[in-house]
Write a protein that holds these residues in place. Sequence first.
Motif, mmCIF file in Angstrom:
data_model
loop_
_atom_site.group_PDB
_atom_site.id
_atom_site.type_symbol
_atom_site.label_atom_id
_atom_site.label_comp_id
_atom_site.label_asym_id
_atom_site.label_seq_id
_atom_site.Cartn_x
_atom_site.Cartn_y
_atom_site.Cartn_z
ATOM 1 N N LEU A 140 0.812 -1.370 -0.049
ATOM 2 C CA LEU A 140 0.057 -0.117 -0.117
ATOM 3 C C LEU A 140 0.763 1.355 -0.182
ATOM 4 C CD1 LEU A 140 -3.290 -0.816 2.201
ATOM 5 C CD2 LEU A 140 -2.758 -0.592 -0.200
ATOM 6 N N PRO A 141 1.783 1.567 0.931
ATOM 7 C CA PRO A 141 2.492 2.646 0.974
ATOM 8 C C PRO A 141 3.247 2.994 -0.437
ATOM 9 C CG PRO A 141 3.376 1.249 2.883
ATOM 10 C CD PRO A 141 2.275 0.589 1.936
ATOM 11 N N LEU A 142 3.928 1.885 -1.029
ATOM 12 C CA LEU A 142 4.401 2.020 -2.220
ATOM 13 C C LEU A 142 3.609 2.565 -3.545
ATOM 14 C CD1 LEU A 142 7.103 1.347 -3.816
ATOM 15 C CD2 LEU A 142 6.153 -0.873 -4.520
ATOM 16 N N LEU A 143 2.467 1.859 -3.615
ATOM 17 C CA LEU A 143 1.447 2.157 -4.482
ATOM 18 C C LEU A 143 1.011 3.890 -4.257
ATOM 19 C CD1 LEU A 143 -0.931 -1.166 -4.697
ATOM 20 C CD2 LEU A 143 0.572 -0.045 -6.229
ATOM 21 N N GLY A 144 0.752 4.073 -2.849
ATOM 22 C CA GLY A 144 0.459 5.324 -2.645
ATOM 23 C C GLY A 144 1.362 6.259 -3.113
ATOM 24 N N VAL A 145 2.800 6.113 -2.818
ATOM 25 C CA VAL A 145 3.772 7.101 -3.293
ATOM 26 C C VAL A 145 3.702 7.392 -4.788
ATOM 27 C CG1 VAL A 145 6.224 7.580 -3.511
ATOM 28 C CG2 VAL A 145 4.853 6.919 -1.161
ATOM 29 N N LEU A 146 3.614 6.142 -5.321
ATOM 30 C CA LEU A 146 3.764 6.019 -6.946
ATOM 31 C C LEU A 146 2.515 6.584 -7.390
ATOM 32 C CD1 LEU A 146 5.830 4.477 -8.717
ATOM 33 C CD2 LEU A 146 4.247 2.696 -8.846
ATOM 34 N N THR A 147 1.376 6.517 -6.877
ATOM 35 C CA THR A 147 0.141 7.404 -7.579
ATOM 36 C C THR A 147 0.247 8.810 -7.260
ATOM 37 O OG1 THR A 147 -1.320 5.484 -6.452
ATOM 38 C CG2 THR A 147 -2.317 7.422 -7.067
ATOM 39 N N LEU B 190 3.273 9.947 -9.962
ATOM 40 C CA LEU B 190 2.565 9.770 -11.421
ATOM 41 C C LEU B 190 1.494 10.879 -11.621
ATOM 42 C CD1 LEU B 190 2.397 5.971 -11.863
ATOM 43 C CD2 LEU B 190 3.906 7.533 -13.013
ATOM 44 N N LEU B 191 0.481 11.093 -10.759
ATOM 45 C CA LEU B 191 -0.348 11.975 -11.107
ATOM 46 C C LEU B 191 -0.194 13.323 -10.841
ATOM 47 C CD1 LEU B 191 -3.589 10.323 -9.263
ATOM 48 C CD2 LEU B 191 -2.994 10.311 -11.716
ATOM 49 N N VAL B 192 0.858 13.746 -9.990
ATOM 50 C CA VAL B 192 1.326 15.201 -9.899
ATOM 51 C C VAL B 192 2.056 15.521 -11.025
ATOM 52 C CG1 VAL B 192 2.871 16.571 -8.603
ATOM 53 C CG2 VAL B 192 0.791 15.502 -7.355
ATOM 54 N N THR B 193 2.908 14.488 -11.385
ATOM 55 C CA THR B 193 3.781 14.790 -12.587
ATOM 56 C C THR B 193 3.071 15.052 -13.987
ATOM 57 O OG1 THR B 193 5.295 13.053 -11.733
ATOM 58 C CG2 THR B 193 5.864 13.971 -13.879
ATOM 59 N N GLY B 194 2.126 14.124 -14.235
ATOM 60 C CA GLY B 194 1.205 14.020 -15.281
ATOM 61 C C GLY B 194 0.363 15.218 -15.430
ATOM 62 N N MET B 195 -0.092 15.648 -14.332
ATOM 63 C CA MET B 195 -1.292 16.696 -14.205
ATOM 64 C C MET B 195 -0.259 18.091 -14.637
ATOM 65 S SD MET B 195 -4.275 16.896 -11.694
ATOM 66 C CE MET B 195 -5.098 15.482 -11.500
ATOM 67 N N VAL B 196 0.817 18.591 -13.816
ATOM 68 C CA VAL B 196 1.593 19.591 -14.178
ATOM 69 C C VAL B 196 2.197 19.705 -15.261
ATOM 70 C CG1 VAL B 196 3.774 20.988 -13.275
ATOM 71 C CG2 VAL B 196 2.185 19.827 -11.774
ATOM 72 N N TRP B 197 2.809 18.521 -15.825
ATOM 73 C CA TRP B 197 3.338 18.532 -17.362
ATOM 74 C C TRP B 197 1.994 18.715 -18.394
ATOM 75 C CZ3 TRP B 197 6.453 13.229 -18.972
ATOM 76 C CH2 TRP B 197 6.990 13.553 -20.157
ATOM 77 N N GLY B 198 0.974 18.070 -18.334
ATOM 78 C CA GLY B 198 0.119 18.171 -19.285
ATOM 79 C C GLY B 198 -0.523 19.835 -19.025
ATOM 80 N N GLU C 152 5.611 15.667 -26.867
ATOM 81 C CA GLU C 152 5.375 16.447 -25.769
ATOM 82 C C GLU C 152 3.863 16.285 -25.412
ATOM 83 O OE1 GLU C 152 6.228 17.934 -29.110
ATOM 84 O OE2 GLU C 152 8.408 17.179 -28.576
ATOM 85 N N MET C 153 3.018 15.822 -26.407
ATOM 86 C CA MET C 153 1.418 15.972 -26.140
ATOM 87 C C MET C 153 1.304 14.564 -25.308
ATOM 88 S SD MET C 153 -0.754 17.545 -28.887
ATOM 89 C CE MET C 153 -1.459 18.908 -28.805
ATOM 90 N N TYR C 154 1.811 13.446 -26.117
ATOM 91 C CA TYR C 154 1.293 11.987 -25.438
ATOM 92 C C TYR C 154 2.057 11.552 -24.474
ATOM 93 C CZ TYR C 154 4.835 9.379 -28.503
ATOM 94 O OH TYR C 154 5.914 8.721 -28.800
ATOM 95 N N GLN C 155 3.341 12.082 -24.122
ATOM 96 C CA GLN C 155 4.028 11.667 -22.941
ATOM 97 C C GLN C 155 3.471 11.872 -21.441
ATOM 98 O OE1 GLN C 155 7.826 13.280 -24.036
ATOM 99 N NE2 GLN C 155 8.521 11.374 -25.099
ATOM 100 N N MET D 208 -0.239 10.043 -16.954
ATOM 101 C CA MET D 208 -1.586 10.002 -16.577
ATOM 102 C C MET D 208 -2.147 8.726 -16.543
ATOM 103 S SD MET D 208 -2.251 12.830 -14.931
ATOM 104 C CE MET D 208 -4.022 13.037 -14.863
ATOM 105 N N VAL D 209 -2.182 8.034 -17.714
ATOM 106 C CA VAL D 209 -2.773 6.734 -18.006
ATOM 107 C C VAL D 209 -2.169 5.648 -16.726
ATOM 108 C CG1 VAL D 209 -3.050 4.793 -19.300
ATOM 109 C CG2 VAL D 209 -3.401 6.804 -20.171
ATOM 110 N N LEU D 210 -0.811 5.601 -16.612
ATOM 111 C CA LEU D 210 -0.185 4.828 -15.505
ATOM 112 C C LEU D 210 -0.806 5.169 -14.342
ATOM 113 C CD1 LEU D 210 1.971 2.730 -16.406
ATOM 114 C CD2 LEU D 210 3.506 4.348 -15.752
ATOM 115 N N GLY D 211 -0.741 6.649 -14.090
ATOM 116 C CA GLY D 211 -1.397 7.100 -12.875
ATOM 117 C C GLY D 211 -2.546 6.501 -12.513
ATOM 118 N N PHE D 212 -3.411 6.749 -13.243
ATOM 119 C CA PHE D 212 -4.995 6.210 -13.074
ATOM 120 C C PHE D 212 -4.867 4.602 -12.864
ATOM 121 C CE2 PHE D 212 -8.549 9.144 -13.987
ATOM 122 C CZ PHE D 212 -7.794 10.391 -13.758
#
Lengths: 69, 292
Positions: free
Chosen positions: B64-71, B74-82, B242-245, B250-254
């Motif tokens: 659980l902790p690992l999955l939480g950190v990973l989520t 990924l989501l923060v990176t993806g959102m800021v990037w996107g 630059e668009m799909y990365q 985000m897909v991975l994060g979800f």
Amino acid sequence: MQFDSLADFMAMGGHGYYVWSVYAIGLAVLVINLMVPLLGERQLIAQAQKLRIRELKRAQAEAESGQQK
Amino acid sequence: MGVRGQRIFRGYFSLFINGYIVNPAPYSAKLCCIVFSGKFNAVWKWFHKLGAPKSFFEMTGLWLPLLGVLTILLLVTGMVWGLVFAPQDYQQGQAFRIMYIHVPASILAQSSYLMMASAGVVFLVWKIKLADVALQCAAPIGASITFLALITGSIWGKPMWGTWWVWDARLTSTLVLLFLFVGVMALRSAMENQATAGRATSILAVVGLVNLPIIKFSVDWWNTLHQPASFSLTEKPAMPAEMYQPLLVMVLGFYVFFFLIWIMRMRLEILRREHRTDWVRRWYAARTQHAI
């Protein structure tokens, strides 16, 4: 960086209303999904706590009535 | 067929045409080596262990902790990037940034249904109780993600298509997907008996699989406002890197988020179902007061 200023960023090229509502709803869905099991665990533990206290009280009452006899 | 496969095939073929058994031992020994080699055995054992509620609970507690950190990463990176760094679309301007929520939600909506239905198959075939737990816990998450896909699609449709909703194949079949998730939840809560509820919801989930290819190919089979898939496993996407990365992130994060919530819900359901066992009592005892 694709935006010149914060106002530019918030406006999203005139589609700010749509973009930001999507992100707000998205975050809300994720947070609610996370809260449900977290609160559920707390609830289960609180329930167990209640049961345990009831058991302890019953045991105490039995011990006291045993002493009186 | 590889060289080794050919050799095995020729071996059995010669056995057949000769009409008598020469010596099948080398071949069967080879097969046994593959099936029961140390590695395969270890994987099998691991899965077997995972199927038992108690070991599932213990093992996932560590994940659980690992999955939480990973989520979060990924989501923060993806959102800021996107949101900030991806270049704007030449047709849609900044509104295309809705994609970074809508596309992952839509992909996950479909694959979470596939995972739920697979759990249904496992339950129907092998009667593994944990599969029933998995099915039950996937339904509400899948429903919420499908709802997200629909609502974000609707909000995207308004500025791009000029309408919130059209009754076309892609949108309607996704709405059916939402009803299937809700149907599984409703059926579960309507049935008292745990075993019958498990069977009924599994059957419903498996039958509902018919809907998945309809969603997937709806954009090819029917005329629709919805654009065809921008992503496939085999081809390079049409949009720039630059668009799909950020979209991939985000897909991975979800996905990781889905597994995190799925496991969290399954753990709670295990606690509820196994509340009479010693190990669950001990788990509670460690978390409650011992004296008044």
